[in-house]
Design an enzyme around this catalytic site. Structure first.
Site, PDB file in Angstrom:
ATOM      1  N   TYR A   1       0.874  -1.006  -0.010  1.00  0.00           N
ATOM      2  CA  TYR A   1       0.155  -0.105   0.069  1.00  0.00           C
ATOM      3  C   TYR A   1       0.881   1.176  -0.066  1.00  0.00           C
ATOM      4  CZ  TYR A   1      -3.840   3.252   0.917  1.00  0.00           C
ATOM      5  OH  TYR A   1      -4.547   4.069   0.672  1.00  0.00           O
TER       6      TYR A   1
ATOM      7  N   SER B   1      -6.641   0.655  -4.438  1.00  0.00           N
ATOM      8  CA  SER B   1      -6.794   1.983  -4.215  1.00  0.00           C
ATOM      9  C   SER B   1      -5.356   2.743  -4.340  1.00  0.00           C
ATOM     10  CB  SER B   1      -7.301   2.153  -2.768  1.00  0.00           C
ATOM     11  OG  SER B   1      -7.638   3.706  -2.658  1.00  0.00           O
TER      12      SER B   1
ATOM     13  N   ASP C   1     -17.876   3.375  -8.077  1.00  0.00           N
ATOM     14  CA  ASP C   1     -16.870   3.942  -7.229  1.00  0.00           C
ATOM     15  C   ASP C   1     -16.824   5.299  -7.206  1.00  0.00           C
ATOM     16  OD1 ASP C   1     -14.561   4.185  -5.873  1.00  0.00           O
ATOM     17  OD2 ASP C   1     -13.343   2.667  -6.639  1.00  0.00           O
TER      18      ASP C   1
END
Length: 736
Positions: A505, A585, A668
């Site tokens: 991430y 993401s 989204d």
């Protein structure tokens, strides 16, 4: 290094996060080399016959650099633009045909269903004498909400969101009982959107009241002390057709009184002269004080206002002026407010502020120390404080005068979450989970320091068969990066190299902590390995770790991830052609960027709901918040960095790319699907080898929250079958 122990408190969840290029591309951007390689490339002949994608002759000048954007038209809303909808349909048809032919896909789906098929509880919340909690029998698409009258009472179903939509895509979002447990305010989330509609339930009768509050987003629901109404945050209703794309600004704080229409709600606080500010409300557990926290982005820099809730008009006064520091309210006693803050303390400390004397300086209670104070709560007459160290996070019990009582006993190594409570009531609940163990729920008494098991799931596997290994590896600049490697113990015992998924991430001060995943377990059961790298930019080790991976330092995150891949191969964890990478993401951005920089390292890539166009991310919905981590594309200093690693703009024609499955969802409104649409179109237009570069778009789903279990299983069965095929993992219908 031991497995990480983590604790997570229910902090304000308004911001969602997200979020990065070859170093050579930075220089190219600065020199005015205008056209990314993908734009003029000839599509490969790999037998897939990608849908024809219309190209626009669109060139923009960014600080003297000519930047092409041939797929700008794919930014139009897929729900309202027929051309985009048709293109997405053809992309989905191609992807569906390809994945349905992959060996083992159905076997993975069946096993994932079995791994989800056990009862799951959420952490209970106490209000009055009632206990509220979620319970999912296993494969219910959404988790119903139950209540008990007393801890040992019979459970009663309050809300079943599975009845709200035929496809299971309407979810019960945030919910908060009134202080006495008479009412429940809850959010309805449809199709995964960040928008919420708030409703109110009468707990005694089970009747849903007529109250309906709309256009709520990134909000907390804070009841007044009398249970007559609640505070919430909302935006103005968007223009028709722009609800899922328009920029969110000028958030306002309102009060809704039960039994009245939303049109009569009272405006409590707004800053029209500073439309970039967001506002959330908290009410102290005794109901005496309203605290309004205002901030401008993802960085925890807050301005505070306070008002007495004495039955009269709400009159806010400035408690902390300016957006300079982090302030997290963790409890109150009378007019004394307890905050965790980084003011004069890079590793955080516990201080008090006086609600009756706004503007007065804080008083120290628990001093800063070398370990970072990550959070806390006031439960009964004691604080529970969490400190984050190099290898673990521990919870401590602390008296109101700041003296340490002892450590909170935890079941082992893993992640504890919850610890909500009230002043004067020593009872609290928390969940505890590990990498290969689903969450169990525990009850803890801060007075007696006793822990009791509240609920524990049945497991369709033996956690003892799996190993959790902690390693550290050097990144490009020599910084040691922690990584967790999960695999069957028998594979570790024989030092066997197996197909591996590497996950990362690296952004927004978000820590990757131990936690269970049924979909990941399906991969491990088949004999694969799974590695989780704690990259810079995350929140694992305090402010300096975060700062080392954002803004001008973003390349460190990519270097850390690339070094993780090299380490896994060099140390024999994975074979030469057996590594896939995954990220969601901001992690999707990570995957897109490192594939451009080192396509030779990976057999497959799974970028999900990623931020792929770094020159336009701030133009949609909540994207403006992310400039704290990324910088602004409108800033001349930031532009070369962003353009230099933007996945959409840096696809390297002429290089052999791994197989890529891009996944997103049509609703989204956190990271709008246009990012993935444009990136996939550019991949398919480039000469980057014969491996497939496919796009999968989920219908009636968003960034992740609220996604039905059946859609979740379908997505991961597709993704992991794709990764297995290209890394060489042999999927068995009955795993060993």
């Amino acid at each position: 290094m031991r497995a990480l122990r983590r604790l997570i408190w229910p902090l304000p969840a308004l911001l969602a996060v997200i979020a990065a290029a070859p170093a050579s591309a930075v220089a190219a951007a600065a020199s005015g080399d205008a056209t990314p390689a993908a734009i003029d490339a000839t599509p490969p002949d790999n037998g897939l016959h990608y849908p024809r994608t219309r190209r626009q002759d669109l060139v923009e000048d960014h600080f003297g650099v000519k930047v092409t954007d041939p797929y700008r038209w794919l930014e139009n809303d897929v729900r309202t633009d027929p051309a985009v909808r048709d293109w997405v349909g053809r992309e989905n048809d191609l992807t569906r045909r390809y994945i349905d032919d992959l060996p083992g896909r159905d076997a993975l789906k069946t096993r994932m269903q079995a791994l989800f098929a056990h009862g799951r509880f959420t952490v209970p919340r106490k209000a009055g004498t009632r206990y509220f909690y979620g319970y999912n029998k296993g494969l219910q698409n959404q988790t119903p909400l139950y209540v008990r009258e007393g801890l040992a009472g019979e459970q009663r179903l309050l809300l079943d969101p599975n009845r709200w939509a035929r496809d299971g895509a309407s979810a019960l979002a945030e919910w908060t009982p009134s202080p006495d447990g008479r009412f429940l305010a809850y959010g309805v989330q449809d199709a995964g959107s960040d928008w919420r509609t708030l409703r109110v339930l009468d707990v005694d009768s089970g009747k849903i009241l007529d109250d309906k509050v709309e256009w709520v987003k990134f909000s907390q629901t804070a009841w007044d002390g009398r249970g007559e109404g609640f505070f919430y945050s909302r935006y103005a209703a968007p223009v028709d057709g722009e609800a899922y794309q328009s920029t969110n600004s000028d958030q306002q704080l309102y009060y809704h009184r039960i039994g009245t229409p939303q049109a009569q709600d009272q405006l409590i606080y707004a800053t029209p002269d500073r439309p970039g500010l967001s506002h959330t409300a908290q009410v102290t557990s005794d109901g005496r004080w309203l605290i309004v926290s205002s901030f401008a982005g993802m960085d925890p820099r807050r301005e505070l206002h306070v008002a007495a809730l004495d039955g009269g008009p709400v009159k806010l006064r400035t408690l902390v002026k300016g957006l300079a520091n982090d302030w997290r309210l963790i409890g109150s006693r009378g007019s004394t407010l307890y905050f965790v803050t980084d003011r004069k303390a890079a590793h955080m400390r516990l201080v008090t502020l006086d609600a009756l004397r706004p503007g007065r300086s804080e008083k120290p209670l628990v001093a800063e120390r070398a370990d970072t104070l990550a959070g806390g709560s006031l439960v009964g007459n004691r604080f529970i404080l969490a400190y984050m160290t190099q290898s673990e996070t521990v919870a401590e019990l602390v008296e109101l005068d700041g003296r340490k009582v002892g450590d909170v006993p935890l079941p082992g190594m893993g992640t504890a979450a919850g610890f909500g409570g009230r002043d004067g009531d020593p009872e609290t609940f928390f969940s505890f989970s590990g990498f290969v163990t689903p969450a169990s729920i525990y009850r803890f008494d801060t007075a007696s320091q006793q822990t009791q098991l509240f609920a524990q799931p049945d497991l369709p596997f033996n956690p003892a068969d799996y190993g959790v290994e902690q390693v550290s590896y050097p990144s490009k600049d020599g910084t040691l990066i922690p990584m967790t490697i999960l695999r069957k113990k028998v594979l570790a015992d024989h030092a066997q190299a197996v197909p591996t998924i590497l996950y990362g991430y690296g952004g927004f001060n978000i820590a990757l902590t131990p936690g269970y995943s049924a979909t990941r377990m399906a991969w491990l059961e088949q004999g694969g390995a799974y590695a989780i790298a704690n990259l810079r930019g995350g929140g694992e080790f305090g402010k300096a770790w975060h700062d080392a991976g954002r803004g001008a330092n973003k390349q460190n995150v990519f270097d850390d991830f690339i070094a993780a891949a090299e380490y896994l191969k060099a140390q024999g964890y994975t074979p030469k052609d057996g590594l896939a990478i995954e990220g969601r993401s901001n992690g999707g951005l990570l995957v897109g960027a490192v594939v451009n920089q080192r396509p030779d390292l990976f057999a497959a890539a799974l970028p999900a709901v990623g931020v792929m166009d770094m020159l336009r991310f701030d133009r949609f919905t909540a994207g403006r918040y992310w400039v704290d981590d990324y910088g602004s594309p409108d800033n001349e200093r930031d532009f070369p960095l962003l353009y230099g690693y933007s996945p959409y703009h840096n696809i390297l024609s002429g290089k052999e790319y791994p197989a890529i499955l891009v996944t997103t969802a049509d609703t989204d409104d956190r990271v709008v699907p246009a990012h993935s649409f444009k990136y996939a179109a550019a991949l398919q237009a480039a000469s980057i080898g014969d491996k497939p570069h496919l796009l999968r778009v989920e219908n009636r789903a968003g960034h992740g929250a609220g996604k039905p279990i059946d859609k979740l299983i379908e997505e991961y069965a597709d993704s992991y079958a794709f990764a297995a095929h290209f890394t060489g993992l042999d999927i068995q219908r009955k795993p060993d």
